[in-house]
Motif scaffolding. Structure first.
Motif, PDB file in Angstrom:
ATOM      1  N   VAL A 200     -12.781 -45.726 -37.909  1.00 18.32           N
ATOM      2  CA  VAL A 200     -12.761 -44.077 -39.474  1.00 18.32           C
ATOM      3  C   VAL A 200     -11.743 -44.230 -39.333  1.00 18.32           C
ATOM      4  N   GLN A 201     -10.342 -43.341 -38.283  1.00 19.32           N
ATOM      5  CA  GLN A 201      -9.567 -42.807 -38.274  1.00 19.32           C
ATOM      6  C   GLN A 201      -8.539 -43.635 -37.496  1.00 19.32           C
ATOM      7  N   LEU A 202      -8.476 -45.153 -37.865  1.00 16.55           N
ATOM      8  CA  LEU A 202      -7.645 -46.055 -36.815  1.00 16.55           C
ATOM      9  C   LEU A 202      -6.135 -45.543 -36.851  1.00 16.55           C
ATOM     10  N   PRO A 203      -5.443 -45.392 -38.365  1.00 14.80           N
ATOM     11  CA  PRO A 203      -3.941 -45.064 -38.790  1.00 14.80           C
ATOM     12  C   PRO A 203      -3.630 -43.609 -37.623  1.00 14.80           C
ATOM     13  N   ALA A 204      -5.157 -42.622 -38.240  1.00 16.77           N
ATOM     14  CA  ALA A 204      -3.846 -41.677 -37.057  1.00 16.77           C
ATOM     15  C   ALA A 204      -4.117 -41.396 -35.940  1.00 16.77           C
ATOM     16  N   ALA A 205      -5.001 -42.667 -35.345  1.00 15.36           N
ATOM     17  CA  ALA A 205      -5.231 -43.151 -33.665  1.00 15.36           C
ATOM     18  C   ALA A 205      -4.494 -43.744 -33.286  1.00 15.36           C
ATOM     19  N   LEU A 206      -3.832 -44.556 -34.228  1.00 17.68           N
ATOM     20  CA  LEU A 206      -2.588 -45.755 -33.330  1.00 17.68           C
ATOM     21  C   LEU A 206      -1.320 -44.615 -33.269  1.00 17.68           C
ATOM     22  N   GLU A 207      -1.007 -44.079 -34.239  1.00 14.14           N
ATOM     23  CA  GLU A 207       0.305 -42.673 -34.817  1.00 14.14           C
ATOM     24  C   GLU A 207       0.299 -42.057 -34.026  1.00 14.14           C
ATOM     25  N   CYS A 217     -19.312 -56.498 -34.120  1.00 18.44           N
ATOM     26  CA  CYS A 217     -18.110 -57.158 -33.811  1.00 18.44           C
ATOM     27  C   CYS A 217     -17.723 -58.079 -35.137  1.00 18.44           C
ATOM     28  N   THR A 218     -18.640 -58.063 -36.379  1.00 21.75           N
ATOM     29  CA  THR A 218     -18.841 -59.026 -37.478  1.00 21.75           C
ATOM     30  C   THR A 218     -17.647 -58.562 -38.406  1.00 21.75           C
ATOM     31  N   PHE A 219     -16.409 -58.207 -37.905  1.00 26.84           N
ATOM     32  CA  PHE A 219     -15.564 -58.353 -39.075  1.00 26.84           C
ATOM     33  C   PHE A 219     -14.235 -57.913 -38.050  1.00 26.84           C
ATOM     34  N   THR A 220     -13.993 -58.686 -36.915  1.00 22.06           N
ATOM     35  CA  THR A 220     -12.997 -58.427 -35.839  1.00 22.06           C
ATOM     36  C   THR A 220     -11.887 -58.647 -36.123  1.00 22.06           C
ATOM     37  N   GLU A 221     -11.346 -60.249 -37.639  1.00 25.94           N
ATOM     38  CA  GLU A 221     -10.589 -60.301 -37.842  1.00 25.94           C
ATOM     39  C   GLU A 221      -9.842 -59.395 -39.001  1.00 25.94           C
ATOM     40  N   ILE A 222     -10.181 -58.533 -39.359  1.00 23.09           N
ATOM     41  CA  ILE A 222      -9.697 -57.294 -40.202  1.00 23.09           C
ATOM     42  C   ILE A 222      -9.379 -56.412 -39.037  1.00 23.09           C
ATOM     43  N   TYR A 223      -9.632 -55.814 -38.276  1.00 26.22           N
ATOM     44  CA  TYR A 223      -9.026 -55.486 -37.673  1.00 26.22           C
ATOM     45  C   TYR A 223      -8.035 -55.530 -36.413  1.00 26.22           C
ATOM     46  N   GLN A 224      -8.363 -57.181 -36.112  1.00 22.53           N
ATOM     47  CA  GLN A 224      -7.198 -57.154 -36.027  1.00 22.53           C
ATOM     48  C   GLN A 224      -6.346 -57.425 -36.917  1.00 22.53           C
ATOM     49  N   GLU A 225      -6.120 -57.685 -38.253  1.00 29.14           N
ATOM     50  CA  GLU A 225      -5.708 -57.606 -38.405  1.00 29.14           C
ATOM     51  C   GLU A 225      -3.804 -56.770 -38.569  1.00 29.14           C
ATOM     52  N   ILE A 226      -5.151 -55.448 -39.486  1.00 28.64           N
ATOM     53  CA  ILE A 226      -4.944 -54.433 -38.910  1.00 28.64           C
ATOM     54  C   ILE A 226      -4.150 -54.407 -37.501  1.00 28.64           C
ATOM     55  N   TRP A 227      -4.281 -54.128 -36.747  1.00 29.54           N
ATOM     56  CA  TRP A 227      -3.347 -53.838 -35.813  1.00 29.54           C
ATOM     57  C   TRP A 227      -1.893 -54.881 -35.631  1.00 29.54           C
ATOM     58  N   ARG A 234       5.029 -53.304 -39.261  1.00 31.92           N
ATOM     59  CA  ARG A 234       4.296 -53.085 -40.691  1.00 31.92           C
ATOM     60  C   ARG A 234       3.727 -51.667 -41.135  1.00 31.92           C
ATOM     61  N   PRO A 235       3.588 -50.929 -40.802  1.00 32.60           N
ATOM     62  CA  PRO A 235       2.349 -49.787 -40.559  1.00 32.60           C
ATOM     63  C   PRO A 235       2.514 -49.537 -41.556  1.00 32.60           C
ATOM     64  N   GLY A 236       2.615 -49.716 -42.928  1.00 32.32           N
ATOM     65  CA  GLY A 236       2.250 -49.164 -43.994  1.00 32.32           C
ATOM     66  C   GLY A 236       0.607 -49.999 -44.659  1.00 32.32           C
ATOM     67  N   GLU A 237       1.714 -51.762 -44.629  1.00 31.65           N
ATOM     68  CA  GLU A 237       0.755 -52.599 -45.061  1.00 31.65           C
ATOM     69  C   GLU A 237      -0.596 -52.543 -43.930  1.00 31.65           C
ATOM     70  N   ALA A 238      -0.728 -51.838 -42.556  1.00 30.55           N
ATOM     71  CA  ALA A 238      -1.725 -52.078 -41.847  1.00 30.55           C
ATOM     72  C   ALA A 238      -2.771 -50.602 -42.604  1.00 30.55           C
ATOM     73  N   ARG A 239      -1.725 -49.946 -43.022  1.00 32.91           N
ATOM     74  CA  ARG A 239      -2.709 -48.086 -44.230  1.00 32.91           C
ATOM     75  C   ARG A 239      -3.262 -49.115 -44.759  1.00 32.91           C
TER      76      ARG A 239
END
Length: 309
Positions: A200-207, A217-227, A234-239
């Motif tokens: 839920v707080q992934l962008p702030a945690a990455l920063e 695990c059921t929508f891993t592909e979306i997390y992979q794309e954000i990562w 391309r952090p703006g697109e990730a956010r």
């Protein structure tokens, strides 16, 4: 997989456990879950966690599922199987940890004991016993105060890591996570952190320097794309992509059993298993919650192969 766990960052899904409609274990479905999740290209997976309904599994079921998982990962150098140890008692926790190591676990996830409010000293003693028993196997310490009430701090965790070098990482599930992520990174020794809580707080945690995220695990592909977007500069697109995901995961994470049930339905809709059954006591999705899954799958169908109406 080499035991240098900090070299395994990124998306590390917690594997779901399918059941038949009568509540019996769906081993074929679990094998499919493992196959599909590893097929996304992740470098690590964790089992069993809260998302696996570990607290509703008998020991023999847990052992059989672990055998299936390690059958996929044992001997591979491109994926790390992180096996979770949740036992409250120190002796059974040590026994289970040693058994997992012997079976071929690449790392352990260690949940601190929490029933009946053990003291911080007692918790530290328990963790030390398990860490010492399995050394040099790397260990991830799971910090989940909302689920367990355990309230360790960065200084206590740092002292544990100083005594036990195989404590290599912390899974941070406090809200917000970035403060503990930063405190661990700047402590002595410096400890990397991944976050949970569905990201839920992934962008702030990455920063803040998080080296991984451990969602369901059921929508891993979306997390992979954000990562990937974040680490490709391309952090703006990730956010932006995370902002599209956030209304769903923040709603479902209002209760752990709710997101388990939502992910079970997603898994069925992706053709991974036949039944969305959650063992009781659990959560039954109502009409609005099922509609939220429908909207999610409609919005992200292009990123989730196999989705059906």
């Amino acid at each position: 997989m080499p035991t240098d766990l900090p070299a395994v960052p990124g998306v590390s899904p917690v594997l779901q456990v399918p059941f038949h409609s009568d509540g019996s274990l769906d081993e074929t479905g679990f094998d499919t879950v493992v196959t599909r999740v590893l097929g996304t290209g992740v470098r690590s997976v964790m089992f069993p966690g809260f998302a696996s309904e570990y607290h509703k599994l008998a020991d023999d079921e847990r052992g059989r599922l672990l055998e299936i998982l390690l059958g996929h990962t044992r001997g591979r150098d491109d994926v790390c199987a992180i096996v979770a140890i949740h036992d409250h008692g120190t002796i059974p926790a040590v026994h289970r940890a040693l058994a997992a190591a012997e079976a071929g676990a690449d790392a352990l996830n260690l949940l601190p004991p929490h029933f009946l409010g053990p003291s911080r000293e007692a918790v530290s003693t328990h963790l030390s016993a398990v860490l010492e028993a399995v050394a040099p196997l790397p260990v991830v310490l799971q910090y989940a105060p909302a689920q367990t009430g355990t309230a360790l701090d960065a200084a206590t965790i740092g002292r544990l890591a100083a005594r036990h070098p195989n404590l290599r990482m912390v899974k941070v599930e406090s809200q917000p996570p970035h403060r503990l992520v930063e405190a661990l990174a700047t402590g002595t020794p410096s400890l990397p952190a991944m976050i949970g809580y569905a990201g839920v707080q992934l962008p702030a945690a990455l920063e803040a320097g998080a080296v991984g995220v451990q969602p369901g695990c059921t929508f891993t592909e979306i997390y992979q794309e954000i990562w990937d977007l974040h680490h490709d500069g391309r952090p703006g697109e990730a956010r932006d992509l995370h902002a599209r995901l956030l209304p769903y995961i923040s709603t479902w994470m209002q209760h752990v059993e709710l997101i388990i049930a939502a992910e079970k339905l997603i898994s069925v809709r992706r053709g991974w298993q036949e039944s969305e059954h959650c063992r009781v006591p659990g959560w039954t999705l109502d009409r609005a919650e099922r509609q939220s899954v429908d909207r999610f799958l409609s919005e992200f169908a292009d990123r989730l192969p196999g989705v059906t109406a």
